[in-house]
Design a protein around this motif. Structure first.
Motif, PDB file in Angstrom:
ATOM      1  N   ARG A 246       0.825  -1.210   0.000  1.00 37.43           N
ATOM      2  CA  ARG A 246       0.000   0.000   0.000  1.00 37.43           C
ATOM      3  C   ARG A 246       0.859   1.261   0.000  1.00 37.43           C
ATOM      4  O   ARG A 246       0.562   2.244  -0.702  1.00 37.43           O
ATOM      5  CB  ARG A 246      -0.912  -0.024   1.227  1.00 37.43           C
ATOM      6  CG  ARG A 246      -1.844   1.184   1.294  1.00 37.43           C
ATOM      7  CD  ARG A 246      -2.763   1.083   2.504  1.00 37.43           C
ATOM      8  NE  ARG A 246      -3.641   2.228   2.561  1.00 37.43           N
ATOM      9  CZ  ARG A 246      -4.786   2.348   1.900  1.00 37.43           C
ATOM     10  NH1 ARG A 246      -5.168   1.353   1.097  1.00 37.43           N
ATOM     11  NH2 ARG A 246      -5.538   3.424   2.006  1.00 37.43           N
ATOM     12  N   LEU A 247       1.931   1.245   0.830  1.00 40.92           N
ATOM     13  CA  LEU A 247       2.806   2.416   0.890  1.00 40.92           C
ATOM     14  C   LEU A 247       3.455   2.687  -0.454  1.00 40.92           C
ATOM     15  O   LEU A 247       3.507   3.842  -0.928  1.00 40.92           O
ATOM     16  CB  LEU A 247       3.864   2.203   1.977  1.00 40.92           C
ATOM     17  CG  LEU A 247       4.903   3.320   2.122  1.00 40.92           C
ATOM     18  CD1 LEU A 247       4.221   4.633   2.523  1.00 40.92           C
ATOM     19  CD2 LEU A 247       5.963   2.924   3.136  1.00 40.92           C
ATOM     20  N   GLU A 248       3.977   1.635  -1.086  1.00 41.08           N
ATOM     21  CA  GLU A 248       4.616   1.808  -2.390  1.00 41.08           C
ATOM     22  C   GLU A 248       3.619   2.360  -3.407  1.00 41.08           C
ATOM     23  O   GLU A 248       3.950   3.266  -4.202  1.00 41.08           O
ATOM     24  CB  GLU A 248       5.180   0.468  -2.877  1.00 41.08           C
ATOM     25  CG  GLU A 248       6.345  -0.067  -2.071  1.00 41.08           C
ATOM     26  CD  GLU A 248       7.664   0.598  -2.434  1.00 41.08           C
ATOM     27  OE1 GLU A 248       7.674   1.396  -3.404  1.00 41.08           O
ATOM     28  OE2 GLU A 248       8.668   0.336  -1.751  1.00 41.08           O
ATOM     29  N   THR A 249       2.397   1.865  -3.370  1.00 38.16           N
ATOM     30  CA  THR A 249       1.389   2.319  -4.344  1.00 38.16           C
ATOM     31  C   THR A 249       1.004   3.774  -4.100  1.00 38.16           C
ATOM     32  O   THR A 249       0.865   4.577  -5.051  1.00 38.16           O
ATOM     33  CB  THR A 249       0.158   1.416  -4.268  1.00 38.16           C
ATOM     34  OG1 THR A 249       0.553   0.050  -4.444  1.00 38.16           O
ATOM     35  CG2 THR A 249      -0.841   1.782  -5.356  1.00 38.16           C
ATOM     36  N   GLU A 250       0.816   4.121  -2.825  1.00 36.58           N
ATOM     37  CA  GLU A 250       0.429   5.500  -2.520  1.00 36.58           C
ATOM     38  C   GLU A 250       1.525   6.484  -2.915  1.00 36.58           C
ATOM     39  O   GLU A 250       1.253   7.569  -3.465  1.00 36.58           O
ATOM     40  CB  GLU A 250       0.120   5.623  -1.025  1.00 36.58           C
ATOM     41  CG  GLU A 250      -1.185   4.950  -0.619  1.00 36.58           C
ATOM     42  CD  GLU A 250      -1.417   5.073   0.879  1.00 36.58           C
ATOM     43  OE1 GLU A 250      -0.472   5.472   1.594  1.00 36.58           O
ATOM     44  OE2 GLU A 250      -2.534   4.759   1.341  1.00 36.58           O
ATOM     45  N   VAL A 251       2.781   6.137  -2.631  1.00 31.58           N
ATOM     46  CA  VAL A 251       3.889   7.028  -2.992  1.00 31.58           C
ATOM     47  C   VAL A 251       3.979   7.176  -4.511  1.00 31.58           C
ATOM     48  O   VAL A 251       4.215   8.280  -5.044  1.00 31.58           O
ATOM     49  CB  VAL A 251       5.208   6.505  -2.404  1.00 31.58           C
ATOM     50  CG1 VAL A 251       6.391   7.305  -2.956  1.00 31.58           C
ATOM     51  CG2 VAL A 251       5.178   6.579  -0.880  1.00 31.58           C
ATOM     52  N   ALA A 252       3.771   6.083  -5.247  1.00 30.42           N
ATOM     53  CA  ALA A 252       3.860   6.150  -6.717  1.00 30.42           C
ATOM     54  C   ALA A 252       2.750   6.989  -7.317  1.00 30.42           C
ATOM     55  O   ALA A 252       2.913   7.601  -8.392  1.00 30.42           O
ATOM     56  CB  ALA A 252       3.820   4.743  -7.291  1.00 30.42           C
ATOM     57  N   LEU A 253       1.580   7.066  -6.631  1.00 32.07           N
ATOM     58  CA  LEU A 253       0.445   7.806  -7.182  1.00 32.07           C
ATOM     59  C   LEU A 253       0.461   9.282  -6.809  1.00 32.07           C
ATOM     60  O   LEU A 253      -0.383  10.055  -7.277  1.00 32.07           O
ATOM     61  CB  LEU A 253      -0.868   7.170  -6.700  1.00 32.07           C
ATOM     62  CG  LEU A 253      -1.186   5.787  -7.250  1.00 32.07           C
ATOM     63  CD1 LEU A 253      -2.447   5.229  -6.602  1.00 32.07           C
ATOM     64  CD2 LEU A 253      -1.341   5.832  -8.764  1.00 32.07           C
ATOM     65  N   ALA A 259       9.300   6.168 -16.077  1.00 33.60           N
ATOM     66  CA  ALA A 259       8.992   4.750 -16.271  1.00 33.60           C
ATOM     67  C   ALA A 259       9.897   3.857 -15.430  1.00 33.60           C
ATOM     68  O   ALA A 259       9.478   2.826 -14.901  1.00 33.60           O
ATOM     69  CB  ALA A 259       9.106   4.384 -17.751  1.00 33.60           C
ATOM     70  N   ALA A 260      11.184   4.244 -15.264  1.00 35.16           N
ATOM     71  CA  ALA A 260      12.119   3.418 -14.483  1.00 35.16           C
ATOM     72  C   ALA A 260      11.680   3.328 -13.024  1.00 35.16           C
ATOM     73  O   ALA A 260      11.701   2.264 -12.397  1.00 35.16           O
ATOM     74  CB  ALA A 260      13.535   3.989 -14.590  1.00 35.16           C
ATOM     75  N   GLU A 261      11.251   4.478 -12.455  1.00 34.68           N
ATOM     76  CA  GLU A 261      10.797   4.464 -11.066  1.00 34.68           C
ATOM     77  C   GLU A 261       9.514   3.651 -10.916  1.00 34.68           C
ATOM     78  O   GLU A 261       9.326   2.925  -9.925  1.00 34.68           O
ATOM     79  CB  GLU A 261      10.581   5.882 -10.570  1.00 34.68           C
ATOM     80  CG  GLU A 261      11.854   6.679 -10.407  1.00 34.68           C
ATOM     81  CD  GLU A 261      11.605   8.036  -9.795  1.00 34.68           C
ATOM     82  OE1 GLU A 261      10.433   8.284  -9.374  1.00 34.68           O
ATOM     83  OE2 GLU A 261      12.546   8.841  -9.712  1.00 34.68           O
ATOM     84  N   LEU A 262       8.610   3.790 -11.910  1.00 32.24           N
ATOM     85  CA  LEU A 262       7.372   2.996 -11.838  1.00 32.24           C
ATOM     86  C   LEU A 262       7.675   1.502 -11.910  1.00 32.24           C
ATOM     87  O   LEU A 262       7.021   0.687 -11.247  1.00 32.24           O
ATOM     88  CB  LEU A 262       6.424   3.408 -12.975  1.00 32.24           C
ATOM     89  CG  LEU A 262       5.767   4.789 -12.829  1.00 32.24           C
ATOM     90  CD1 LEU A 262       4.909   5.095 -14.057  1.00 32.24           C
ATOM     91  CD2 LEU A 262       4.915   4.833 -11.551  1.00 32.24           C
ATOM     92  N   ARG A 263       8.664   1.155 -12.771  1.00 30.73           N
ATOM     93  CA  ARG A 263       9.031  -0.261 -12.823  1.00 30.73           C
ATOM     94  C   ARG A 263       9.572  -0.730 -11.477  1.00 30.73           C
ATOM     95  O   ARG A 263       9.292  -1.850 -11.032  1.00 30.73           O
ATOM     96  CB  ARG A 263      10.058  -0.494 -13.941  1.00 30.73           C
ATOM     97  CG  ARG A 263       9.436  -0.572 -15.323  1.00 30.73           C
ATOM     98  CD  ARG A 263      10.421  -1.172 -16.330  1.00 30.73           C
ATOM     99  NE  ARG A 263      11.581  -0.295 -16.501  1.00 30.73           N
ATOM    100  CZ  ARG A 263      11.661   0.710 -17.366  1.00 30.73           C
ATOM    101  NH1 ARG A 263      10.625   0.987 -18.154  1.00 30.73           N
ATOM    102  NH2 ARG A 263      12.742   1.432 -17.466  1.00 30.73           N
ATOM    103  N   VAL A 269       6.103  -4.047  -5.529  1.00 26.57           N
ATOM    104  CA  VAL A 269       4.751  -4.582  -5.299  1.00 26.57           C
ATOM    105  C   VAL A 269       4.702  -6.058  -5.629  1.00 26.57           C
ATOM    106  O   VAL A 269       4.094  -6.867  -4.917  1.00 26.57           O
ATOM    107  CB  VAL A 269       3.724  -3.782  -6.128  1.00 26.57           C
ATOM    108  CG1 VAL A 269       2.346  -4.462  -6.075  1.00 26.57           C
ATOM    109  CG2 VAL A 269       3.614  -2.354  -5.627  1.00 26.57           C
ATOM    110  N   LEU A 270       5.354  -6.452  -6.726  1.00 23.66           N
ATOM    111  CA  LEU A 270       5.372  -7.862  -7.107  1.00 23.66           C
ATOM    112  C   LEU A 270       6.092  -8.697  -6.054  1.00 23.66           C
ATOM    113  O   LEU A 270       5.645  -9.804  -5.709  1.00 23.66           O
ATOM    114  CB  LEU A 270       6.043  -8.009  -8.478  1.00 23.66           C
ATOM    115  CG  LEU A 270       6.099  -9.441  -9.033  1.00 23.66           C
ATOM    116  CD1 LEU A 270       4.697  -9.993  -9.223  1.00 23.66           C
ATOM    117  CD2 LEU A 270       6.864  -9.452 -10.362  1.00 23.66           C
TER     118      LEU A 270
END
Length: 454
Positions: A246-253, A259-263, A269-270
């Motif tokens: 959840r933390l990783e997703t919230e920070v990314a949004l 694209a590199a950071e999103l990967r 997350v994976l």
């Protein structure tokens, strides 16, 4: 209803025994009365024969003081069958008496079922050549036989009624503990699976039933603790990966990212989902295992031996005092109990100056570990007390040292992470037990692990 069936079966058995005994008694009484009547006939015939003599070649019956008694039902015939003497008043027995007047050997004959006659020939010298016939009424004997039979039947009815009442009372008394144990087991299975009857080894049907119910309750308790432990482990193992995802997703949004950071975020997350999947697979596989007494229980002797081996492997030695508790069975997995005891032993070995003692007792037993006021314990737990001669605990820090990351006053800076006792307490509570640090009256450290009996 089983009580009614037992009473009916026992009463029927008693009735059959009374019928057999009464029949045997009646047959024996009839034989005795018949033998008695035959004896009376022989005696009368002998008395009558003693009065028969020969005078001038003719048979004669001598007079006696009791002729009126002797002559009634007594006949004397000569060798030709002619009557010599008989009752003064002819009657219906004269014809049967004349028929017996010619017999050549002693002969019994029943007349109309209420009279019996006996004919005895007098042939051997010096007795005269004659036949004595005597008769006896069987009415008194039949009355005595009938009275005895009625008395026996009345006695049988009274015995059968009293026996049925006693059997019913005995069966009720015998089944009352079973009904009470059944009700207790039903209540315990709903609210308190750690309660046990504790009647000891199987010695009879009642203690065997108690041991069986104790085993059943132990299996139910082990299954419930296993389920609670698996649930707690699932929650514990999934909480951290879920929070990280959840933390990783919230920070990314929060803002647009390259694209590199999103990967990288998606990779994290994976990884988190992979960890959760692995944890789920492991814990669900554990939950699907069949629960049996050997998988969910351990004996005190096994746990103590494991603790001793673990300490010896680290080059340290502890003293064991299991007393009479060595054969008790704890309602937790052997490995889980070892994981609970390990932090306690580690603390004792770290802070103890010399002696470390692992003492095991059944709660409620004399000399069992525990604080004052534990004497009222029901005796359904096993208490593992780990003591040392180190600095021990202060009264104000007994609750604080069980919190995650907390340490006691005797802990040097940088020594330990403060997670051992917290983990042990969490495992103990998941297994239906408790972990309690205490202020030892003898000084030093003292921690008690209380676990339910299987």
């Amino acid at each position: 209803m089983i009580r009614r069936r037992l009473v009916v079966t026992a009463s029927a058995t008693l009735a059959a025994a009374l019928v057999v005994l009464t029949t045997g008694f009646y047959m024996l009484l009839s034989w005795q009365l018949e033998s008695g009547a035959d004896g009376v006939l022989r005696a009368r015939a002998g008395a009558a024969a003693a009065t028969v003599t020969t005078l001038q070649g003719r048979l004669k019956v001598n007079e006696t003081p009791f002729d009126e008694v002797l002559d009634s039902g007594v006949w004397v015939f000569d060798a030709a069958g002619a009557p010599v003497s008989g009752p003064p008043v002819p009657g219906r027995l004269d014809a049967p008496a004349r028929e017996l007047g010619t017999v050549s050997r002693p002969t019994f004959r029943d007349i109309d079922h209420d009279l019996r006659m006996l004919a005895i020939p007098l042939r051997e010298p010096p007795a005269p050549d004659a036949v004595v016939v005597v008769a006896l009424s069987l009415v008194p004997y039949e009355n005595a036989e009938r009275t005895a039979l009625i008395g026996a039947l009345v006695f049988d009815v009274l015995v059968l009624g009293l026996g049925a009442l006693l059997v019913r009372r005995s069966v009720t008394q015998a089944l009352r503990p079973v009904a009470r144990m059944t009700a207790q087991a039903a209540r315990w299975s709903e609210r308190d699976l750690d309660r046990r009857f504790g009647l000891g080894p199987s010695r009879d049907e009642l203690t065997g039933l108690a041991a069986t119910l104790d085993g059943l309750l132990g299996r139910l308790s082990a299954a419930l603790r296993h389920e609670q432990r698996v649930t707690a482990e699932i929650a514990h193992e999934l909480r951290t990966p879920l929070a990280q995802v959840r933390l990783e997703t919230e920070v990314a949004l929060r803002r647009d990212r390259p694209a590199a950071e999103l990967r990288d975020v998606l990779r994290n997350v994976l990884d988190g989902t992979d960890r959760m999947a692995a944890a789920l697979d492991t814990l669900i596989g554990l939950a699907r295992r069949s629960i049996d007494p050997s998988a969910g229980t351990a004996t005190v002797a096994e746990v103590a031996a494991d603790a001793l081996r673990a300490c010896l492997a680290r080059g340290r030695e502890i003293r064991l005092d299991t007393g009479r508790a060595a054969g008790l069975v704890v309602g937790c997995d052997r490995e889980v109990v070892g994981r609970m005891l390990q932090p306690l032993l580690d603390n004792a070995l770290r802070y103890g100056r010399s002696a470390v003692l692992l003492r095991v007792r059944r709660s409620g037993d004399p000399g069992a570990p525990g604080a004052p006021g534990d004497s009222g314990d029901s005796g359904g737990d096993v208490v593992f007390a780990v003591g040392d001669d180190g600095p021990g605990f202060d009264a104000g820090e007994l609750d604080a040292v069980l919190a995650p990351g907390a340490q006691g006053r005797a802990t040097a800076p940088g020594q330990g992470a403060g997670l051992g006792l917290a983990l042990a307490r969490r495992l103990a509570e998941a297994g239906g037990g408790t972990l309690t640090p205490r202020v030892s009256p003898e000084g030093g450290g003292l921690i008690e692990l209380r676990l339910p009996l299987a």
